[in-house]
Design a protein around this motif. Structure first.
Motif, PDB file in Angstrom:
ATOM      1  N   SER A   1       0.900  -1.276   0.303  1.00 10.90           N
ATOM      2  CA  SER A   1       0.375   0.400   0.207  1.00 10.90           C
ATOM      3  C   SER A   1       0.899   1.323   0.032  1.00 10.90           C
ATOM      4  O   SER A   1       0.705   2.233  -1.026  1.00 10.90           O
ATOM      5  CB  SER A   1      -0.931  -0.063   1.182  1.00 10.90           C
ATOM      6  N   GLY A   2       2.365   1.565   0.939  1.00 12.45           N
ATOM      7  CA  GLY A   2       2.371   2.670   0.995  1.00 12.45           C
ATOM      8  C   GLY A   2       3.720   2.679  -0.121  1.00 12.45           C
ATOM      9  O   GLY A   2       4.253   3.783  -0.808  1.00 12.45           O
ATOM     10  N   ILE A   3       4.087   1.356  -0.506  1.00 14.92           N
ATOM     11  CA  ILE A   3       5.083   1.619  -2.250  1.00 14.92           C
ATOM     12  C   ILE A   3       3.818   2.041  -3.220  1.00 14.92           C
ATOM     13  O   ILE A   3       4.334   2.380  -4.335  1.00 14.92           O
ATOM     14  CB  ILE A   3       5.385   0.030  -2.262  1.00 14.92           C
ATOM     15  N   TYR A   4       2.741   1.556  -3.211  1.00 10.12           N
ATOM     16  CA  TYR A   4       2.238   2.211  -4.608  1.00 10.12           C
ATOM     17  C   TYR A   4       2.001   3.710  -4.481  1.00 10.12           C
ATOM     18  O   TYR A   4       2.011   4.552  -5.627  1.00 10.12           O
ATOM     19  CB  TYR A   4       0.826   1.230  -4.272  1.00 10.12           C
ATOM     20  N   ALA A   5       1.677   4.069  -3.131  1.00 11.60           N
ATOM     21  CA  ALA A   5       1.263   5.349  -2.885  1.00 11.60           C
ATOM     22  C   ALA A   5       2.993   6.348  -3.070  1.00 11.60           C
ATOM     23  O   ALA A   5       1.885   7.150  -4.428  1.00 11.60           O
ATOM     24  CB  ALA A   5       0.267   5.368  -1.333  1.00 11.60           C
ATOM     25  N   ALA A   6       3.184   5.544  -3.220  1.00 13.26           N
ATOM     26  CA  ALA A   6       4.797   6.338  -2.826  1.00 13.26           C
ATOM     27  C   ALA A   6       5.050   6.753  -4.927  1.00 13.26           C
ATOM     28  O   ALA A   6       5.249   7.788  -5.213  1.00 13.26           O
ATOM     29  CB  ALA A   6       6.009   5.803  -2.734  1.00 13.26           C
ATOM     30  N   SER A   7       4.757   5.008  -5.600  1.00 16.42           N
ATOM     31  CA  SER A   7       4.968   5.782  -7.056  1.00 16.42           C
ATOM     32  C   SER A   7       3.493   6.033  -7.187  1.00 16.42           C
ATOM     33  O   SER A   7       3.717   6.764  -8.395  1.00 16.42           O
ATOM     34  CB  SER A   7       4.592   4.090  -7.547  1.00 16.42           C
ATOM     35  N   ARG A   8       2.571   6.422  -7.229  1.00 12.20           N
ATOM     36  CA  ARG A   8       0.871   7.417  -7.422  1.00 12.20           C
ATOM     37  C   ARG A   8       2.403   8.724  -7.379  1.00 12.20           C
ATOM     38  O   ARG A   8       1.156  10.206  -7.938  1.00 12.20           O
ATOM     39  CB  ARG A   8      -0.218   6.887  -7.076  1.00 12.20           C
ATOM     40  N   LEU A   9       2.811   9.686  -6.102  1.00 16.25           N
ATOM     41  CA  LEU A   9       3.253  10.293  -5.791  1.00 16.25           C
ATOM     42  C   LEU A   9       4.495  10.638  -6.734  1.00 16.25           C
ATOM     43  O   LEU A   9       4.605  12.530  -7.021  1.00 16.25           O
ATOM     44  CB  LEU A   9       3.353  10.742  -4.466  1.00 16.25           C
ATOM     45  N   ALA A  10       5.077   9.913  -7.495  1.00 15.11           N
ATOM     46  CA  ALA A  10       6.088  10.393  -8.223  1.00 15.11           C
ATOM     47  C   ALA A  10       5.842  10.644  -9.444  1.00 15.11           C
ATOM     48  O   ALA A  10       6.148  11.068  -9.414  1.00 15.11           O
ATOM     49  CB  ALA A  10       6.998   9.513  -7.482  1.00 15.11           C
ATOM     50  N   GLU A  11       4.478   9.455  -9.169  1.00 17.78           N
ATOM     51  CA  GLU A  11       4.275   9.787 -10.940  1.00 17.78           C
ATOM     52  C   GLU A  11       3.791  11.446 -11.061  1.00 17.78           C
ATOM     53  O   GLU A  11       3.742  12.238 -12.215  1.00 17.78           O
ATOM     54  CB  GLU A  11       3.385   9.039 -10.902  1.00 17.78           C
ATOM     55  N   GLN A  12       3.123  12.105  -9.593  1.00 17.47           N
ATOM     56  CA  GLN A  12       2.173  12.968 -10.030  1.00 17.47           C
ATOM     57  C   GLN A  12       3.266  14.274  -9.701  1.00 17.47           C
ATOM     58  O   GLN A  12       3.437  15.481  -9.491  1.00 17.47           O
ATOM     59  CB  GLN A  12       1.618  13.353  -9.274  1.00 17.47           C
ATOM     60  N   ASN A  13       4.739  13.732  -9.611  1.00 12.56           N
ATOM     61  CA  ASN A  13       6.371  14.260  -9.428  1.00 12.56           C
ATOM     62  C   ASN A  13       6.023  15.396  -7.977  1.00 12.56           C
ATOM     63  O   ASN A  13       6.291  16.560  -7.735  1.00 12.56           O
ATOM     64  CB  ASN A  13       6.223  15.855 -10.232  1.00 12.56           C
ATOM     65  N   ARG A  14       4.806  14.564  -7.054  1.00 12.09           N
ATOM     66  CA  ARG A  14       5.395  15.173  -5.692  1.00 12.09           C
ATOM     67  C   ARG A  14       6.042  15.138  -4.489  1.00 12.09           C
ATOM     68  O   ARG A  14       6.686  13.775  -4.635  1.00 12.09           O
ATOM     69  CB  ARG A  14       3.643  15.007  -5.202  1.00 12.09           C
ATOM     70  N   SER A  15       6.485  15.870  -3.545  1.00 16.04           N
ATOM     71  CA  SER A  15       7.433  15.745  -2.557  1.00 16.04           C
ATOM     72  C   SER A  15       6.791  14.710  -1.338  1.00 16.04           C
ATOM     73  O   SER A  15       5.643  15.195  -0.916  1.00 16.04           O
ATOM     74  CB  SER A  15       7.892  16.488  -2.271  1.00 16.04           C
ATOM     75  N   PHE A  16       7.733  13.883  -1.394  1.00 18.06           N
ATOM     76  CA  PHE A  16       7.361  12.638  -0.097  1.00 18.06           C
ATOM     77  C   PHE A  16       8.586  12.029   0.084  1.00 18.06           C
ATOM     78  O   PHE A  16       9.612  11.781  -0.111  1.00 18.06           O
ATOM     79  CB  PHE A  16       6.168  12.409  -0.567  1.00 18.06           C
ATOM     80  N   VAL A  17       7.778  11.684   1.691  1.00 16.63           N
ATOM     81  CA  VAL A  17       8.974  10.616   2.286  1.00 16.63           C
ATOM     82  C   VAL A  17       8.426   9.753   2.738  1.00 16.63           C
ATOM     83  O   VAL A  17       7.554   9.557   3.261  1.00 16.63           O
ATOM     84  CB  VAL A  17       9.427  11.199   3.249  1.00 16.63           C
ATOM     85  N   LEU A  18       9.067   8.658   2.283  1.00 20.34           N
ATOM     86  CA  LEU A  18       8.157   7.214   3.006  1.00 20.34           C
ATOM     87  C   LEU A  18       8.964   6.554   4.264  1.00 20.34           C
ATOM     88  O   LEU A  18      10.209   6.304   4.135  1.00 20.34           O
ATOM     89  CB  LEU A  18       8.237   5.936   1.631  1.00 20.34           C
ATOM     90  N   LEU A  19       8.775   6.389   5.288  1.00 19.50           N
ATOM     91  CA  LEU A  19       9.131   5.807   6.619  1.00 19.50           C
ATOM     92  C   LEU A  19       8.598   4.114   7.110  1.00 19.50           C
ATOM     93  O   LEU A  19       7.218   4.540   6.741  1.00 19.50           O
ATOM     94  CB  LEU A  19       8.886   6.868   7.711  1.00 19.50           C
ATOM     95  N   GLU A  20       9.624   3.857   6.585  1.00 18.24           N
ATOM     96  CA  GLU A  20       9.385   1.742   6.607  1.00 18.24           C
ATOM     97  C   GLU A  20      10.710   1.752   8.172  1.00 18.24           C
ATOM     98  O   GLU A  20      11.588   1.835   8.650  1.00 18.24           O
ATOM     99  CB  GLU A  20       9.692   1.135   5.800  1.00 18.24           C
ATOM    100  N   ALA A  21       9.737   0.813   8.937  1.00 17.85           N
ATOM    101  CA  ALA A  21      10.119   0.356  10.308  1.00 17.85           C
ATOM    102  C   ALA A  21      11.044  -0.959  10.000  1.00 17.85           C
ATOM    103  O   ALA A  21      12.176  -0.786  10.655  1.00 17.85           O
ATOM    104  CB  ALA A  21       8.935   0.143  10.717  1.00 17.85           C
ATOM    105  N   ARG A  22      10.934  -1.683   9.288  1.00 16.30           N
ATOM    106  CA  ARG A  22      12.168  -3.021   9.139  1.00 16.30           C
ATOM    107  C   ARG A  22      13.078  -2.299   8.123  1.00 16.30           C
ATOM    108  O   ARG A  22      13.466  -1.485   7.797  1.00 16.30           O
ATOM    109  CB  ARG A  22      11.096  -3.703   8.310  1.00 16.30           C
ATOM    110  N   ASN A  23      14.318  -3.103   8.058  1.00 14.31           N
ATOM    111  CA  ASN A  23      14.955  -2.788   7.430  1.00 14.31           C
ATOM    112  C   ASN A  23      14.787  -3.420   6.090  1.00 14.31           C
ATOM    113  O   ASN A  23      16.030  -3.464   5.608  1.00 14.31           O
ATOM    114  CB  ASN A  23      16.504  -3.780   7.881  1.00 14.31           C
ATOM    115  N   ARG A  24      14.112  -3.361   5.110  1.00 11.98           N
ATOM    116  CA  ARG A  24      13.626  -3.597   4.398  1.00 11.98           C
ATOM    117  C   ARG A  24      12.165  -3.892   3.825  1.00 11.98           C
ATOM    118  O   ARG A  24      11.289  -3.349   5.245  1.00 11.98           O
ATOM    119  CB  ARG A  24      13.129  -5.165   4.204  1.00 11.98           C
TER     120      ARG A  24
END
Ligand SMILES: Cc1cc2nc3c(=O)[nH]c(=O)nc-3n(C[C@H](O)[C@H](O)[C@H](O)COP(=O)(O)OP(=O)(O)OC[C@H]3O[C@@H](n4cnc5c(N)ncnc54)[C@H](O)[C@@H]3O)c2cc1C
Length: 364
Positions: free
Chosen positions: A19-42
């Motif tokens: 869900s988070g990675i897909y959201a990130a890819s959609r924001l990247a498509e729209q050239n919007r600035s974002f950061v994705l925080l992930e708790a795990r090391n993967r």
């Protein structure tokens, strides 16, 4: 002294599962600035595929159903990935409580179950190629979310300890299970009781399960006319399927451990019991896989909580918690499969919830 500097960002996504990675890819498509925080090391969350000779063994989700999950089917095509039908030809096995094994008529899944060539992780890896590397921050467990007049302050680290990092975002997408969110992240001001309760009462799909993957050089069960499908009331395994690579080796048997999480605490004994049961069901060759992978999701603190330990009896009727897809005047949005309006719990739900959150973000 706290020397952490606060990083300002337009949109912050929490959780790098599908869900988070897909959201990130959609924001990247729209050239919007974002950061994705992930708790795990993967990345990947509940998608996890240890590799063996280039084959990704799905210890999380294996299947999608193109007939009923159109968003997944479209995404697989768009990403130029290939799907293949779950192997189901031949007879099945059924093991009684007593341990006695019977050969039964096999049956095909309806609607048809499909796997992804390379394993489900291929989906996440391909999506990540659309996102700038430094936008994904691993080892960033969020522990606090605070509403301020100038934005949403998100704190990374352990509760009650000096933060590792702090962000000030205009909008936040929560791409993690709502139960985990309510149980592990402090909200300031408090979330309304009815919302916090609704979040805690939303079971995280499959969080109490454990899965195994046994790999072999030959599909000896197929040669014996068996599909690899088996159901057992004897245990430790409850449900088994063929988990082979697309057309070539490695071949595999995979499935779920049937015993409750509390009884799965002796892994070496469990591994031995898994090998013995596979031999009972499919013959002596099954006792010596070239690799045996095992994943207990109930012991993963970034997936399961104490509430998720008892097995779920049925698929919950998922929807946004307390009917809310966003809080704090649309500054914090729920994503993650358990908040989907439809197909919650499944990969399809993870995509749909992310799409809804992205569509509802305020434009700058
Ligand atoms: C064993 C198993 C089998 C399954 N089989 C299928 C199947 O065959 N087909 C199907 O459609 N679905 C299946 N599912 C369900 C499927 O895996 C989920 O629907 C999907 O992966 C959920 O994605 P998500 O991004 O919503 O959540 P997740 O994958 O859980 O992602 C949440 C992310 O948030 C991160 N996180 C948690 N806490 C924090 C924090 N405090 N700060 C920052 N990050 C945090 C986690 O580490 C994780 O990366 C299965 C699940 C399991 C476990």
């Amino acid at each position: 002294m706290n020397t952490t500097t606060i990083q300002r960002i337009d949109t912050l996504i929490i959780g790098a599962g599908l869900s988070g990675i897909y959201a990130a890819s959609r924001l990247a498509e729209q050239n919007r600035s974002f950061v994705l925080l992930e708790a795990r090391n993967r990345i990947g969350g509940r998608i996890l595929c240890p590799q063996y000779e280039g084959y990704g063994c799905d210890l999380g989700p294996s299947w999608y159903w193109p007939e009923i999950h159109p968003t997944m089917a479209r995404l697989v095509d768009t990403l130029n990935l290939k799907g293949y039908r779950q192997f189901e030809n031949g007879f099945g096995r059924y093991q009684q409580h007593s341990g006695a094994v019977h050969t039964i008529r096999g049956y095909g899944s309806e609607p048809a179950s499909w796997r992804i060539v390379g394993g489900m992780m291929a989906l996440v890896t391909r999506l990540c190629e659309r996102v700038l590397r430094d936008t994904i921050r691993l080892n960033h467990p969020v522990c606090g979310i605070e509403r301020r007049s100038d934005g949403i302050r998100v704190t990374v680290g352990e509760l009650e300890k000096a933060p590792w990092a702090e962000f000030l975002a205009q909008q936040v997408v929560l791409a993690l299970p709502p139960r985990l969110t309510a149980a592990t992240i402090l909200f300031t001001p408090d979330l309304p009781d009815h919302l916090a309760q609704a979040m805690l009462k939303t079971s995280t799909w499959m969080a109490g399960q454990a899965k195994f993957y046994a790999l072999y050089e030959t599909p000896f069960w197929r040669d014996a006319g068996l599909s690899g499908q088996a159901f057992s009331e004897h245990g430790p395994l409850g449900e088994i399927h063929d988990g082979s690579n697309h057309v070539t080796a490695p071949y595999g048997l995979t499935g779920f451990v049937g015993m409750p999480a509390a009884q799965r605490n002796q892994q070496p004994c469990l591994n031995q019991a898994i090998r013995e049961q596979l031999a009972d069901l499919f013959g002596w060759a099954a006792a010596t896989p070239t690799r045996l992978f095992y994943q207990d999701w109930a012991r993963e603190s970034f997936t399961a909580t104490a509430y998720d330990q008892p097995p779920l009896r049925a698929h919950p009727d998922y929807r946004p918690p307390a009917g809310q897809s966003a809080i704090w005047d649309g500054r914090v949005h729920f994503a993650g499969t358990e908040t989907a309006d439809q197909h919650g719990g499944y990969l399809e739900g993870a995509l749909r919830a992310a799409e809804r959150a992205i569509n509802n973000l305020q434009s700058k």
